[in-house]
Design an enzyme around this catalytic site. Sequence first.
Site, short mmCIF file in Angstrom:
data_model
loop_
_atom_site.label_atom_id
_atom_site.label_comp_id
_atom_site.label_asym_id
_atom_site.label_seq_id
_atom_site.Cartn_x
_atom_site.Cartn_y
_atom_site.Cartn_z
N THR A 2 -63.12 11.06 -16.67
CA THR A 2 -61.91 11.18 -15.84
C THR A 2 -61.30 9.80 -15.75
O THR A 2 -61.88 8.90 -15.14
CB THR A 2 -62.25 11.70 -14.43
OG1 THR A 2 -62.95 12.94 -14.56
CG2 THR A 2 -60.98 11.91 -13.62
N LYS A 45 -56.48 17.39 -14.40
CA LYS A 45 -57.67 17.03 -13.61
C LYS A 45 -57.26 16.39 -12.27
O LYS A 45 -57.89 16.60 -11.24
CB LYS A 45 -58.53 16.06 -14.44
CG LYS A 45 -59.71 15.45 -13.72
CD LYS A 45 -60.88 16.40 -13.53
CE LYS A 45 -61.96 15.72 -12.68
NZ LYS A 45 -63.18 16.48 -12.56
N LYS A 78 -62.48 6.78 -7.12
CA LYS A 78 -61.85 6.34 -8.38
C LYS A 78 -60.80 7.37 -8.82
O LYS A 78 -59.67 7.03 -9.16
CB LYS A 78 -62.96 6.20 -9.44
CG LYS A 78 -62.54 5.81 -10.83
CD LYS A 78 -62.62 6.89 -11.90
CE LYS A 78 -63.86 7.69 -12.04
NZ LYS A 78 -63.77 8.76 -13.04
#
Length: 296
Positions: free
Chosen positions: A104, A179, A247
């Site tokens: 990701t 995502k 993050k």
Amino acid sequence: MTDPQQKKLKLAFIGLGVMGYPMAGHLARAGHDVTVYNRTQAKAEKWVKEYGARAAPTPSAAAQGAQIVFSCVGNDRDLRQVTLGPDGAFAGTKRGAIYADHSTVSANVSRELEQAACAGGFSYLDAPVSGGQAGAEKGILTIMVGGDAQAFATAQPVMAHYGRAVTLMGPPGCGQLTKMVNQITVVGLVQALAEGLNFAMRAGLDAKKVIEVISKGAAQSWQLENRGPTMVDDQYNFGFAVDWMRKDLQICLDEARRNGALLPVTAIVEQWYGKLQEKGCGRLDSSSLMKLLTEK
Ligand code: NAP
């Protein structure tokens, strides 16, 4: 073109973490010829013992001759290192091959790497995953892909060894953008769940009974059914880490600054995750938002 379902493919997998280790394992179990690379060599050795394939000393060496090179590492910086860094995988990836990244990371780094891959004569797919450690182990991940349709058509049946839903979302970066939507929707929900369950406990209700009842109605969700009971039990030593979630949310907020989307709830929850990190809870599961409400 090779039909990956019929033929044994030469594949590489870079990054044998919580996610990458079982994902690479599914490829080896399916009979493909897999070469792995992991920065900490001991993990690669353990993997080779378990799956009987081989490990390479650098990402570049792992990628050599592979028809598809996969990676699953941490953040933008880590991905840049394993692709473009010294002995990076891009130096070893052959013309006509496909590089598919499952980390990701930002849509920007994905677009930048797609350009670099094009210049090297191979394709790049950004292919982040959802479904967590259990999804990787059971081979039932959701995979959101950005990139070229022809490369996707070749890689899709291979990713299907560990993905239940593997979907092309659009041009480079669209996998990562999808995502981001996933993470934005999940964190608002987890915070609401923490608030609801904390309220239930303070009101003197049986919180597990509350979960049982409201999961049959409009409040039903995967988070409620799976994380609700563990939050009530104050159990957070598993799953998707606070460090990773923060993050991811920083990537979302950064992207929203560019596209103008308002993310007020996401921005607050990102700060709550910062508080958990300050308390030394960075490796706890991201449902530990509950701790900020239950602890004095
Ligand atoms: P992890 O267990 O911490 O593993 C990270 C892997 O990347 C390790 O193999 C690590 O090598 C390698 N790595 C990190 N930085 C590197 C660098 N600079 N150079 C070379 N190798 C490097 O992480 P994970 O949980 O598997 O997550 C991997 C990615 O998937 C992340 O982007 C995460 O956000 C995403 N993701 C995770 C989950 C989840 O539930 N865990 C779910 C969906 C998506 P070492 O072994 O040497 O440290």
